[in-house]
Design a protein around this motif. Structure first.
Motif, PDB file in Angstrom:
ATOM      1  N   ASN A 148       0.846  -1.185   0.000  1.00  0.00           N
ATOM      2  CA  ASN A 148       0.000   0.000   0.000  1.00  0.00           C
ATOM      3  C   ASN A 148       0.887   1.242   0.000  1.00  0.00           C
ATOM      4  N   THR A 149       0.285   2.380  -0.355  1.00  0.00           N
ATOM      5  CA  THR A 149       1.039   3.635  -0.457  1.00  0.00           C
ATOM      6  C   THR A 149       0.696   4.565   0.700  1.00  0.00           C
ATOM      7  N   ILE A 150       1.729   5.123   1.311  1.00  0.00           N
ATOM      8  CA  ILE A 150       1.596   6.116   2.381  1.00  0.00           C
ATOM      9  C   ILE A 150       2.041   7.467   1.839  1.00  0.00           C
ATOM     10  N   GLN A 151       1.175   8.489   1.985  1.00  0.00           N
ATOM     11  CA  GLN A 151       1.496   9.838   1.511  1.00  0.00           C
ATOM     12  C   GLN A 151       1.936  10.695   2.698  1.00  0.00           C
ATOM     13  N   ALA A 152       3.224  11.026   2.727  1.00  0.00           N
ATOM     14  CA  ALA A 152       3.792  11.681   3.911  1.00  0.00           C
ATOM     15  C   ALA A 152       3.389  13.138   4.041  1.00  0.00           C
ATOM     16  N   TYR A 153       2.788  13.740   3.025  1.00  0.00           N
ATOM     17  CA  TYR A 153       2.375  15.126   3.188  1.00  0.00           C
ATOM     18  C   TYR A 153       1.096  15.256   4.011  1.00  0.00           C
ATOM     19  N   LEU A 154       0.467  14.142   4.343  1.00  0.00           N
ATOM     20  CA  LEU A 154      -0.719  14.161   5.201  1.00  0.00           C
ATOM     21  C   LEU A 154      -0.312  14.160   6.670  1.00  0.00           C
ATOM     22  N   ARG A 155      -0.997  14.955   7.462  1.00  0.00           N
ATOM     23  CA  ARG A 155      -0.643  15.103   8.875  1.00  0.00           C
ATOM     24  C   ARG A 155      -0.739  13.783   9.645  1.00  0.00           C
ATOM     25  N   ASP A 156      -1.674  12.919   9.244  1.00  0.00           N
ATOM     26  CA  ASP A 156      -1.894  11.687   9.989  1.00  0.00           C
ATOM     27  C   ASP A 156      -1.093  10.508   9.442  1.00  0.00           C
ATOM     28  N   ALA A 157      -0.208  10.745   8.466  1.00  0.00           N
ATOM     29  CA  ALA A 157       0.479   9.641   7.782  1.00  0.00           C
ATOM     30  C   ALA A 157       1.286   8.773   8.742  1.00  0.00           C
ATOM     31  N   GLY A 158       2.112   9.404   9.574  1.00  0.00           N
ATOM     32  CA  GLY A 158       2.954   8.639  10.477  1.00  0.00           C
ATOM     33  C   GLY A 158       2.149   7.861  11.501  1.00  0.00           C
ATOM     34  N   GLU A 159       1.105   8.470  12.034  1.00  0.00           N
ATOM     35  CA  GLU A 159       0.280   7.811  13.042  1.00  0.00           C
ATOM     36  C   GLU A 159      -0.429   6.596  12.441  1.00  0.00           C
ATOM     37  N   ARG A 160      -0.991   6.749  11.245  1.00  0.00           N
ATOM     38  CA  ARG A 160      -1.669   5.629  10.593  1.00  0.00           C
ATOM     39  C   ARG A 160      -0.691   4.508  10.254  1.00  0.00           C
ATOM     40  N   LEU A 161       0.501   4.881   9.784  1.00  0.00           N
ATOM     41  CA  LEU A 161       1.505   3.877   9.445  1.00  0.00           C
ATOM     42  C   LEU A 161       1.867   3.035  10.663  1.00  0.00           C
ATOM     43  N   HIS A 162       2.106   3.678  11.788  1.00  0.00           N
ATOM     44  CA  HIS A 162       2.454   2.940  13.004  1.00  0.00           C
ATOM     45  C   HIS A 162       1.329   1.999  13.428  1.00  0.00           C
ATOM     46  N   LEU A 163       0.074   2.457  13.320  1.00  0.00           N
ATOM     47  CA  LEU A 163      -1.050   1.615  13.708  1.00  0.00           C
ATOM     48  C   LEU A 163      -1.168   0.381  12.820  1.00  0.00           C
ATOM     49  N   VAL A 164      -1.008   0.572  11.517  1.00  0.00           N
ATOM     50  CA  VAL A 164      -1.113  -0.561  10.589  1.00  0.00           C
ATOM     51  C   VAL A 164       0.014  -1.557  10.822  1.00  0.00           C
ATOM     52  N   VAL A 165       1.226  -1.055  10.999  1.00  0.00           N
ATOM     53  CA  VAL A 165       2.365  -1.947  11.248  1.00  0.00           C
ATOM     54  C   VAL A 165       2.132  -2.744  12.533  1.00  0.00           C
ATOM     55  N   GLN A 166       1.628  -2.078  13.573  1.00  0.00           N
ATOM     56  CA  GLN A 166       1.353  -2.762  14.840  1.00  0.00           C
ATOM     57  C   GLN A 166       0.322  -3.877  14.633  1.00  0.00           C
ATOM     58  N   GLU A 167      -0.745  -3.585  13.893  1.00  0.00           N
ATOM     59  CA  GLU A 167      -1.779  -4.589  13.655  1.00  0.00           C
ATOM     60  C   GLU A 167      -1.251  -5.733  12.787  1.00  0.00           C
ATOM     61  N   ALA A 168      -0.467  -5.402  11.754  1.00  0.00           N
ATOM     62  CA  ALA A 168       0.073  -6.430  10.863  1.00  0.00           C
ATOM     63  C   ALA A 168       1.013  -7.362  11.619  1.00  0.00           C
ATOM     64  N   GLU A 169       1.827  -6.806  12.483  1.00  0.00           N
ATOM     65  CA  GLU A 169       2.734  -7.639  13.276  1.00  0.00           C
ATOM     66  C   GLU A 169       1.946  -8.544  14.222  1.00  0.00           C
ATOM     67  N   LYS A 170       0.889  -8.014  14.809  1.00  0.00           N
ATOM     68  CA  LYS A 170       0.069  -8.807  15.712  1.00  0.00           C
ATOM     69  C   LYS A 170      -0.593  -9.967  14.985  1.00  0.00           C
ATOM     70  N   GLU A 171      -1.028  -9.720  13.722  1.00  0.00           N
ATOM     71  CA  GLU A 171      -1.690 -10.750  12.934  1.00  0.00           C
ATOM     72  C   GLU A 171      -0.699 -11.652  12.192  1.00  0.00           C
ATOM     73  N   GLY A 172       0.585 -11.294  12.213  1.00  0.00           N
ATOM     74  CA  GLY A 172       1.582 -12.077  11.497  1.00  0.00           C
ATOM     75  C   GLY A 172       1.495 -11.931   9.989  1.00  0.00           C
ATOM     76  N   VAL A 173       1.071 -10.757   9.527  1.00  0.00           N
ATOM     77  CA  VAL A 173       0.926 -10.502   8.093  1.00  0.00           C
ATOM     78  C   VAL A 173       2.094  -9.655   7.604  1.00  0.00           C
ATOM     79  N   PRO A 174       2.952 -10.172   6.708  1.00  0.00           N
ATOM     80  CA  PRO A 174       4.016  -9.346   6.140  1.00  0.00           C
ATOM     81  C   PRO A 174       3.397  -8.175   5.368  1.00  0.00           C
TER      82      PRO A 174
END
Length: 498
Positions: free
Chosen positions: A313-339
């Motif tokens: 998926n694509t993350i657009q860093a010019y959005l204010r919430d980009a970093g926060e959303r990225l961290h949340l998705v990575v946390q969930e993906a790691e919890k689910e064991g999804v690369p």
């Protein structure tokens, strides 16, 4: 079929230069000249001097100071064409007139339409696009790799569709794109790219995004049709697009959504069978929640290989919430064991985001300053590289035209002892842009790809207009390349005369 091509409401300027302001007055060097500086339309600025940072370079830096070495693999005729096209794109009035012509009634006349498209084909199209069909694009990928060592990302260049017939037709083009990529040696290409807006009607994506936003606002609001996915919002995400509870999807809309899921799943399945990574492009925030939802649900289904993701998926860093959303998705993906795979970009819809937010009485979701966007990009980049370095199955594509980000990533890769060749970390630039950075990163040992769209000239017009606006003005994206190209052409001319 209703795939949109040339109308004004589709040809969007990618950047609203007056909406961001740099903080302070930073010194312009070659590294900062590689990104669009924020100037109002028509404003001119002195061309930045080429900077040679040899005195403070380390062995981990990329070197953009030797144009002869950077462009050694490029034939002189190609250098001449690139120089001419990039300089033409830097002339603001020329870009404005060209954009007006493309969306005017002149395109309704067969004679003038043919003349305009012929002119575009021989100039901007040949410079920024890879061919008119998948086989031609695959041959361009092959020739670029054999000449320069740069890989290709194959991109069927259609963007928006309004009905099911268009979506079905576009899906078949994406399938043929995957087949074309599969026909190439694996060393020649890195991925294929798909736009969800080409395989799901725009109106439905807006409806789904509204419903997802309302679900985030109201925890008691449930969506019966929703597949398992990762979060698409954070606490700081913009929700102003949806001010009242939307009507539920009709039975027909639910069938359309199911058909869209089948299309993206068929594309993902073909990629999985062919071992071809799939990058899903981003759009405006009015559509992005639905795109993220479909991207993450597809990743959960198809990213089964623990060593390498298929769906990015694509993350657009010019959005204010980009970093926060990225961290949340990575946390969930790691919890689910999804690369997970991510393509990190700065973003391309600044103007439309600001105008829509302003019309609704809200602050733009885009960072206030260019420096904040750079900081967000570099923070997200560092975070993803650290995740990828620990062997957790992450794939990262750093799509950037900013040489400072390239240098930072190069040093970070060395610090983290990242294998530059195994494909975990890759760089990407648009075909026809930032070639100096591409060659510099390649010489530093990284996998580097060019984003190479293809398709009939007419379907490529919106993409070409965005590229023209990105290069518009002396301080825009192509400033560094224009300087280096001129220097290399002058060096070659002097060598012939001598």
């Amino acid at each position: 079929m209703a795939t949109r091509l040339l109308r004004t409401n589709f040809i969007r300027r990618p950047h609203c230069f007056s909406s961001l302001r740099p903080v302070g007055s930073p010194t312009v060097t070659a590294s900062t000249a590689a990104v669009p500086e924020i100037l109002s339309f028509g404003q001119q600025a002195p061309e930045p001097p080429l900077h040679h940072p040899k005195h403070n370079q380390t062995h981990n830096d990329i070197d953009l100071s030797d144009q002869a070495r950077l462009f050694a693999s490029v034939p002189t005729p190609d250098l001449l064409r690139s120089t001419a096209v990039l300089h033409a794109a830097a002339i603001g009035p020329m870009v404005d007139v060209g954009s007006w012509v493309m969306s005017s009634k002149l395109m309704d006349n067969a004679l003038t339409r043919g003349m305009v498209l012929g002119l575009v084909k021989g100039t901007f199209y040949d410079h920024f696009c890879a061919g008119e069909d998948a086989s031609a694009a695959a041959e361009r990928v092959r020739s670029v790799y054999e000449a320069t060592g740069l890989k290709g990302m194959l991109v069927y260049g259609v963007e928006h569709a309004d009905d099911a017939a268009s979506c079905d037709d576009n899906m078949q083009h994406f399938i043929r794109t995957i087949e074309a990529a599969k026909s190439l040696p694996t060393s020649h290409f890195s991925s294929v790219v798909v736009k969800i807006t080409a395989i799901c009607p725009i109106s439905l994506l807006k409806r789904v995004s509204d419903l997802l936003r309302w679900e985030h606002k109201s925890k008691s609001f449930k969506l019966s049709w929703k597949l398992k996915s990762f979060t698409v919002f954070s606490d700081s995400s913009p929700l102003y697009h949806t001010n009242s509870e939307p009507e539920p999807l009709t039975a027909e809309e639910e069938r359309e959504l199911e058909a869209a899921h089948v299309r993206i799943q068929d594309i993902c399945r073909k990629c999985q069978e062919s071992n071809v990574p799939l990058l899903i492009d981003a759009e405006d925030t009015i559509l992005q929640p639905a795109i993220d939802y479909m991207a993450y649900s597809s990743a959960i289904m198809f990213n089964g290989d623990k060593d390498r993701p298929i769906v990015y998926n694509t993350i657009q860093a010019y959005l204010r919430d980009a970093g926060e959303r990225l961290h949340l998705v990575v946390q969930e993906a790691e919890k689910e064991g999804v690369p997970m795979g991510f393509k990190l970009v700065r973003g391309a819809y600044m103007c439309s985001e600001g105008k829509l937010a302003d019309s609704l009485g809200h602050k733009s979701p885009v960072h206030d300053t260019l420096q904040n966007t750079h900081a967000c990009y570099n923070d997200c980049m560092t975070f993803l590289m650290e995740k990828a370095s620990n062997g957790s199955g992450f794939g990262v594509v750093l799509a950037t035209h900013n040489a400072d980000s390239g240098r930072l990533a190069s040093r970070k890769a060395s610090e983290l002892n990242i294998n530059k060749k195994n494909g975990t970390i890759e760089f990407a630039q648009l075909y026809g842009m930032s070639d100096a950075l591409s060659f510099g990163l390649k010489r530093a040992g990284f996998n580097v790809s060019k984003y190479m769209p293809f398709g009939p000239v007419e379907t490529a017009i919106p993409y070409l207009v965005r590229r023209a606006y990105e290069n518009r003005g002396i301080m825009a994206s192509g400033a560094l390349d224009r300087q280096l190209l001129r220097m290399e052409l002058k060096r070659r001319l002097m060598a012939v005369i001598a």
